[in-house]
Enzyme design. Sequence first.
Site, PDB file in Angstrom:
ATOM      1  N   ASP A 208       0.860  -1.173   0.000  1.00  0.00           N
ATOM      2  CA  ASP A 208       0.000   0.000   0.000  1.00  0.00           C
ATOM      3  C   ASP A 208       0.898   1.225   0.000  1.00  0.00           C
ATOM      4  O   ASP A 208       1.808   1.337   0.829  1.00  0.00           O
ATOM      5  CB  ASP A 208      -0.914   0.007   1.234  1.00  0.00           C
ATOM      6  CG  ASP A 208      -2.023   1.049   1.145  1.00  0.00           C
ATOM      7  OD1 ASP A 208      -1.708   2.210   0.825  1.00  0.00           O
ATOM      8  OD2 ASP A 208      -3.187   0.719   1.399  1.00  0.00           O
ATOM      9  N   ALA A 272     -13.095  -4.645  -5.397  1.00  0.00           N
ATOM     10  CA  ALA A 272     -12.900  -3.206  -5.214  1.00  0.00           C
ATOM     11  C   ALA A 272     -13.682  -2.423  -6.258  1.00  0.00           C
ATOM     12  O   ALA A 272     -14.850  -2.076  -6.057  1.00  0.00           O
ATOM     13  CB  ALA A 272     -11.406  -2.879  -5.263  1.00  0.00           C
ATOM     14  N   ARG A 273     -13.051  -2.144  -7.392  1.00  0.00           N
ATOM     15  CA  ARG A 273     -13.694  -1.449  -8.499  1.00  0.00           C
ATOM     16  C   ARG A 273     -13.237  -2.087  -9.806  1.00  0.00           C
ATOM     17  O   ARG A 273     -12.048  -2.355  -9.996  1.00  0.00           O
ATOM     18  CB  ARG A 273     -13.329   0.056  -8.509  1.00  0.00           C
ATOM     19  CG  ARG A 273     -14.026   0.868  -7.418  1.00  0.00           C
ATOM     20  CD  ARG A 273     -15.503   1.030  -7.713  1.00  0.00           C
ATOM     21  NE  ARG A 273     -16.178   1.893  -6.767  1.00  0.00           N
ATOM     22  CZ  ARG A 273     -16.798   1.475  -5.680  1.00  0.00           C
ATOM     23  NH1 ARG A 273     -16.811   0.178  -5.395  1.00  0.00           N
ATOM     24  NH2 ARG A 273     -17.406   2.317  -4.876  1.00  0.00           N
ATOM     25  N   GLU A 302     -21.077  -2.096 -15.978  1.00  0.00           N
ATOM     26  CA  GLU A 302     -22.122  -2.840 -15.272  1.00  0.00           C
ATOM     27  C   GLU A 302     -23.490  -2.297 -15.691  1.00  0.00           C
ATOM     28  O   GLU A 302     -23.640  -1.094 -15.894  1.00  0.00           O
ATOM     29  CB  GLU A 302     -21.931  -2.717 -13.754  1.00  0.00           C
ATOM     30  CG  GLU A 302     -20.614  -3.313 -13.279  1.00  0.00           C
ATOM     31  CD  GLU A 302     -20.392  -3.167 -11.774  1.00  0.00           C
ATOM     32  OE1 GLU A 302     -21.321  -2.725 -11.064  1.00  0.00           O
ATOM     33  OE2 GLU A 302     -19.294  -3.492 -11.307  1.00  0.00           O
ATOM     34  N   HIS A 321     -21.746  -7.570  -8.411  1.00  0.00           N
ATOM     35  CA  HIS A 321     -21.478  -6.419  -7.548  1.00  0.00           C
ATOM     36  C   HIS A 321     -22.341  -6.461  -6.279  1.00  0.00           C
ATOM     37  O   HIS A 321     -23.089  -5.522  -5.971  1.00  0.00           O
ATOM     38  CB  HIS A 321     -21.705  -5.105  -8.295  1.00  0.00           C
ATOM     39  CG  HIS A 321     -20.943  -3.954  -7.701  1.00  0.00           C
ATOM     40  ND1 HIS A 321     -20.545  -2.876  -8.438  1.00  0.00           N
ATOM     41  CD2 HIS A 321     -20.505  -3.710  -6.440  1.00  0.00           C
ATOM     42  CE1 HIS A 321     -19.904  -2.004  -7.666  1.00  0.00           C
ATOM     43  NE2 HIS A 321     -19.873  -2.493  -6.440  1.00  0.00           N
TER      44      HIS A 321
END
Length: 362
Positions: A208, A272-273, A302, A321
């Site tokens: 991170d 996450a995305r 989506e 999702h």
Amino acid sequence: MLDFLKSEPQNIVVVGDAFVRPETMERAVRASRVNAAEVSRVFWGNEDKDDFAARQMNLEKNGPEAEPWAEGLAPLLKDCTVLMTHFSPVPRGLIDRAPKLRAVLTCRGGMEHIDVKAAGERKIPVINVIRNAVPVAEFALGLMLAMTRNIASSHHRLMEGEWLKEFPNSGFVSTLGSLTVGLVGLGNVGMELAIRLKALEVPLIVQDDYLDRDRMKRNGLGDVTIVETKEDVFRLADLVSLHLRLTPETRGIIDQSCFSLMKPSSYLINTARGGIVNQADLIDALRRHAIAGAALDVFDREPLTPEDGFAGLDNVVITPHIAGATVDAIPNSPFLLMRTVDKILTQGLKDRIVNYKEIFSD
């Protein structure tokens, strides 16, 4: 710091929607330590949840200018001191029309619908809530097991009448504790997942760019291996789980260069995305069996359609999702948000403010 929220009467506007009701928002505000002199309720959009999902996707992809703010909100901005929203956008134009605005609160973790920079320029703190970190972390763990042990694939084949015991990854199947899990991103969801994996004695590596080592220690993760780059994670891990925000800098950041580093026995997990992954590159790697598989809850576009390229792949688990979709996480998020605000007021937790470094630059 934010003592004015409890010491001075606030003119609060709450903007609800089909998922988070404005009535719930008002109850949460009035149950908190905030001095709510007046609370005005506004509704964004309509009751159609499919329409909401389309608007949400537009905001997540294109930012707070992509959708109009709530009808009936403009007349309330002149005297509004605190704005509380779920997904209704807060663009620069709205902030500019609210001369008395002193705080923006949002019932979600993502900031795509708020112009945080514009708020920072006015020294307006933005406070969010991580409402679904635990549900998403649990779901990611479930996807790991479903993928590596062929739970989802074997169910699907049985429903089609096949008693199948051989799968594309059969040569790699092992217990979770025999695999090294790599987390790219160790924010709220990544932290919750790491805690659970550590309890299961799963070997961990993490990366991170904004790593909070003190927070790791507080959560019993002080001895977890930290690597310098995301490339190190893809090279070393058997399971790579993504926990990054979608920003202009992270869009498409997980691409062929990352997949080429993975072992043929490795898996990608993404809750996450979708936009952080170059979807075409991932599909290519899956088709070539360059990696063992992927388990995905989020996608670049989506809702997903057969034309998006995943149909027919035998080494992928996909879900629509739903990682954060528990019955309590979203509807009750206003109460979680106001508990966060109360902690700021009582404990002075500046790090709970999204733009605190900009607001409190001293």
